[in-house]
Structures are given as structure tokens and as C-alpha cells.
Write a protein that holds these residues in place. Structure first.
Motif, PDB file in Angstrom:
ATOM      1  N   LEU A  53      38.196  31.686  39.689  1.00 40.37           N
ATOM      2  CA  LEU A  53      38.074  31.786  41.145  1.00 40.37           C
ATOM      3  C   LEU A  53      38.587  33.133  41.634  1.00 40.37           C
ATOM      4  CD1 LEU A  53      37.293  30.417  43.805  1.00 40.37           C
ATOM      5  CD2 LEU A  53      39.585  29.390  43.845  1.00 40.37           C
ATOM      6  N   GLU A  54      39.723  33.571  41.084  1.00 38.50           N
ATOM      7  CA  GLU A  54      40.275  34.878  41.463  1.00 38.50           C
ATOM      8  C   GLU A  54      39.294  35.998  41.125  1.00 38.50           C
ATOM      9  OE1 GLU A  54      45.089  34.237  41.161  1.00 38.50           O
ATOM     10  OE2 GLU A  54      44.016  34.704  39.321  1.00 38.50           O
ATOM     11  N   GLN A  55      38.682  35.928  39.961  1.00 39.97           N
ATOM     12  CA  GLN A  55      37.709  36.953  39.563  1.00 39.97           C
ATOM     13  C   GLN A  55      36.485  36.939  40.473  1.00 39.97           C
ATOM     14  OE1 GLN A  55      37.099  36.034  35.421  1.00 39.97           O
ATOM     15  NE2 GLN A  55      38.835  37.302  34.766  1.00 39.97           N
ATOM     16  N   ALA A  56      36.024  35.762  40.834  1.00 40.30           N
ATOM     17  CA  ALA A  56      34.852  35.648  41.706  1.00 40.30           C
ATOM     18  C   ALA A  56      35.141  36.208  43.099  1.00 40.30           C
ATOM     19  CB  ALA A  56      34.410  34.191  41.815  1.00 40.30           C
ATOM     20  N   LEU A  57      36.363  36.003  43.572  1.00 40.75           N
ATOM     21  CA  LEU A  57      36.743  36.476  44.903  1.00 40.75           C
ATOM     22  C   LEU A  57      37.245  37.918  44.897  1.00 40.75           C
ATOM     23  CD1 LEU A  57      38.605  33.296  46.179  1.00 40.75           C
ATOM     24  CD2 LEU A  57      36.332  34.090  46.851  1.00 40.75           C
ATOM     25  N   GLY A  58      37.603  38.401  43.721  1.00 42.55           N
ATOM     26  CA  GLY A  58      38.115  39.759  43.607  1.00 42.55           C
ATOM     27  C   GLY A  58      39.504  39.924  44.197  1.00 42.55           C
ATOM     28  N   ALA A  59      40.283  38.860  44.158  1.00 36.23           N
ATOM     29  CA  ALA A  59      41.646  38.909  44.712  1.00 36.23           C
ATOM     30  C   ALA A  59      42.548  37.946  43.957  1.00 36.23           C
ATOM     31  CB  ALA A  59      41.629  38.533  46.187  1.00 36.23           C
ATOM     32  N   ARG A  60      43.793  38.335  43.813  1.00 41.75           N
ATOM     33  CA  ARG A  60      44.785  37.454  43.209  1.00 41.75           C
ATOM     34  C   ARG A  60      45.199  36.431  44.249  1.00 41.75           C
ATOM     35  NH1 ARG A  60      46.712  37.017  38.496  1.00 41.75           N
ATOM     36  NH2 ARG A  60      48.835  36.400  38.068  1.00 41.75           N
ATOM     37  N   LEU A  61      45.155  35.149  43.898  1.00 42.22           N
ATOM     38  CA  LEU A  61      45.458  34.083  44.846  1.00 42.22           C
ATOM     39  C   LEU A  61      46.863  33.529  44.698  1.00 42.22           C
ATOM     40  CD1 LEU A  61      42.081  32.150  44.549  1.00 42.22           C
ATOM     41  CD2 LEU A  61      42.741  33.856  46.268  1.00 42.22           C
ATOM     42  N   LEU A  62      47.398  33.622  43.478  1.00 39.49           N
ATOM     43  CA  LEU A  62      48.723  33.069  43.203  1.00 39.49           C
ATOM     44  C   LEU A  62      49.582  34.079  42.460  1.00 39.49           C
ATOM     45  CD1 LEU A  62      47.624  29.580  41.816  1.00 39.49           C
ATOM     46  CD2 LEU A  62      48.751  29.987  44.006  1.00 39.49           C
ATOM     47  N   ASN A  63      50.847  34.114  42.817  1.00 40.04           N
ATOM     48  CA  ASN A  63      51.844  34.827  42.024  1.00 40.04           C
ATOM     49  C   ASN A  63      52.456  33.788  41.105  1.00 40.04           C
ATOM     50  OD1 ASN A  63      51.676  37.427  43.217  1.00 40.04           O
ATOM     51  ND2 ASN A  63      52.775  36.638  44.986  1.00 40.04           N
ATOM     52  N   ARG A  64      52.410  34.064  39.801  1.00 45.75           N
ATOM     53  CA  ARG A  64      52.893  33.099  38.823  1.00 45.75           C
ATOM     54  C   ARG A  64      54.019  33.698  38.010  1.00 45.75           C
ATOM     55  NH1 ARG A  64      47.012  33.504  37.001  1.00 45.75           N
ATOM     56  NH2 ARG A  64      45.983  32.455  38.684  1.00 45.75           N
ATOM     57  N   THR A  65      55.084  32.948  37.888  1.00 43.83           N
ATOM     58  CA  THR A  65      56.132  33.268  36.928  1.00 43.83           C
ATOM     59  C   THR A  65      56.357  31.994  36.118  1.00 43.83           C
ATOM     60  OG1 THR A  65      58.009  32.582  38.314  1.00 43.83           O
ATOM     61  CG2 THR A  65      57.229  34.856  38.568  1.00 43.83           C
ATOM     62  N   THR A  66      57.231  32.060  35.148  1.00 47.16           N
ATOM     63  CA  THR A  66      57.483  30.870  34.341  1.00 47.16           C
ATOM     64  C   THR A  66      58.179  29.782  35.147  1.00 47.16           C
ATOM     65  OG1 THR A  66      59.528  31.850  33.534  1.00 47.16           O
ATOM     66  CG2 THR A  66      57.564  32.108  32.156  1.00 47.16           C
ATOM     67  N   ARG A  67      58.833  30.156  36.236  1.00 50.26           N
ATOM     68  CA  ARG A  67      59.589  29.182  37.010  1.00 50.26           C
ATOM     69  C   ARG A  67      59.102  28.973  38.439  1.00 50.26           C
ATOM     70  NH1 ARG A  67      63.809  27.179  34.089  1.00 50.26           N
ATOM     71  NH2 ARG A  67      64.486  28.587  32.469  1.00 50.26           N
ATOM     72  N   LYS A  68      58.266  29.859  38.924  1.00 52.55           N
ATOM     73  CA  LYS A  68      57.901  29.795  40.332  1.00 52.55           C
ATOM     74  C   LYS A  68      56.428  30.106  40.545  1.00 52.55           C
ATOM     75  CE  LYS A  68      59.583  31.302  44.786  1.00 52.55           C
ATOM     76  NZ  LYS A  68      60.482  32.160  45.502  1.00 52.55           N
ATOM     77  N   LEU A  69      55.868  29.481  41.546  1.00 55.81           N
ATOM     78  CA  LEU A  69      54.478  29.666  41.920  1.00 55.81           C
ATOM     79  C   LEU A  69      54.436  29.897  43.423  1.00 55.81           C
ATOM     80  CD1 LEU A  69      51.468  29.265  40.990  1.00 55.81           C
ATOM     81  CD2 LEU A  69      51.768  26.873  41.574  1.00 55.81           C
ATOM     82  N   SER A  70      53.778  30.966  43.840  1.00 52.43           N
ATOM     83  CA  SER A  70      53.669  31.226  45.277  1.00 52.43           C
ATOM     84  C   SER A  70      52.300  31.805  45.592  1.00 52.43           C
ATOM     85  CB  SER A  70      54.768  32.179  45.746  1.00 52.43           C
ATOM     86  OG  SER A  70      54.654  33.430  45.111  1.00 52.43           O
ATOM     87  N   LEU A  71      51.860  31.556  46.805  1.00 50.88           N
ATOM     88  CA  LEU A  71      50.568  32.069  47.256  1.00 50.88           C
ATOM     89  C   LEU A  71      50.679  33.532  47.641  1.00 50.88           C
ATOM     90  CD1 LEU A  71      49.392  29.192  49.596  1.00 50.88           C
ATOM     91  CD2 LEU A  71      48.209  29.994  47.572  1.00 50.88           C
ATOM     92  N   THR A  72      49.647  34.282  47.329  1.00 48.38           N
ATOM     93  CA  THR A  72      49.544  35.650  47.836  1.00 48.38           C
ATOM     94  C   THR A  72      48.932  35.537  49.239  1.00 48.38           C
ATOM     95  OG1 THR A  72      47.309  35.929  46.988  1.00 48.38           O
ATOM     96  CG2 THR A  72      49.138  36.591  45.526  1.00 48.38           C
ATOM     97  N   GLU A  73      48.837  36.651  49.945  1.00 53.15           N
ATOM     98  CA  GLU A  73      48.233  36.602  51.268  1.00 53.15           C
ATOM     99  C   GLU A  73      46.773  36.156  51.209  1.00 53.15           C
ATOM    100  OE1 GLU A  73      47.718  39.518  55.079  1.00 53.15           O
ATOM    101  OE2 GLU A  73      49.515  39.712  53.859  1.00 53.15           O
ATOM    102  N   PRO A  74      45.963  36.705  50.272  1.00 48.25           N
ATOM    103  CA  PRO A  74      44.584  36.203  50.161  1.00 48.25           C
ATOM    104  C   PRO A  74      44.526  34.713  49.777  1.00 48.25           C
ATOM    105  CG  PRO A  74      44.774  38.297  49.037  1.00 48.25           C
ATOM    106  CD  PRO A  74      46.163  37.872  49.410  1.00 48.25           C
ATOM    107  N   GLY A  75      45.457  34.281  48.963  1.00 47.59           N
ATOM    108  CA  GLY A  75      45.502  32.878  48.566  1.00 47.59           C
ATOM    109  C   GLY A  75      45.821  31.965  49.727  1.00 47.59           C
ATOM    110  N   HIS A  76      46.678  32.448  50.593  1.00 46.11           N
ATOM    111  CA  HIS A  76      47.045  31.664  51.785  1.00 46.11           C
ATOM    112  C   HIS A  76      45.855  31.565  52.741  1.00 46.11           C
ATOM    113  CE1 HIS A  76      49.735  29.799  54.578  1.00 46.11           C
ATOM    114  NE2 HIS A  76      49.383  30.649  55.522  1.00 46.11           N
ATOM    115  N   ALA A  77      45.107  32.672  52.854  1.00 46.28           N
ATOM    116  CA  ALA A  77      43.939  32.678  53.747  1.00 46.28           C
ATOM    117  C   ALA A  77      42.870  31.756  53.210  1.00 46.28           C
ATOM    118  CB  ALA A  77      43.385  34.087  53.879  1.00 46.28           C
TER     119      ALA A  77
END
Length: 64
Positions: free
Chosen positions: A40-64
Motif C-alpha cells: 500500500l505504501e509503495q502504491a501511494l508513494g508515501a510511508r504510512l507508518l513509523n515502525r520500531t521494534t517497540r512502537k508503531l505510529s502513523l506518519t502524516e500521510p498515514g493519518h490523512a
């Protein structure tokens, strides 16, 4: 056109805040859930989630 399953998996990950829990709930592997989001990120051309081993958060494009 985006794969509706990719969008469903992304929405469920955001709702549950977990790749692992989403995978269990949807009956897929964690790596399959990750692949849906990556596709989905590749199709949209934007990173949607910030991922770490312990935390997951939405990027601005992901929130939109």
C-alpha cells in the motif's frame, strides 16, 4: 487501483496498534500483514507508518 485487502489490513493495524495482533485476528502471518502495508505504501508513494521494534505510529500521510 489499490488492493482493498491492503487497505483493510492497514486500517486494522492502526486500530489495534499492532502487526502481530492484527495478523492473529485476520488469520494471516505477521510478515503477510507487513507486506500488505508495504504494498500500500509503495502504491501511494508515501510511508504510512513509523515502525520500531517497540512502537508503531502513523506518519502524516498515514493519518490523512
Amino acid at each position: 487501483m489499490h488492493n482493498p485487502l491492503d487497505m483493510l489490513v492497514f486500517a486494522k493495524i492502526v486500530e489495534l496498534r499492532s502487526f502481530s495482533l492484527t495478523a492473529r485476528r485476520l488469520g494471516i502471518s505477521r510478515s503477510a500483514a507487513s507486506k500488505h502495508v508495504t504494498r500500500l505504501e509503495q502504491a501511494l508513494g508515501a510511508r504510512l507508518l513509523n515502525r520500531t521494534t517497540r512502537k508503531l505510529s502513523l506518519t502524516e500521510p498515514g493519518h490523512a
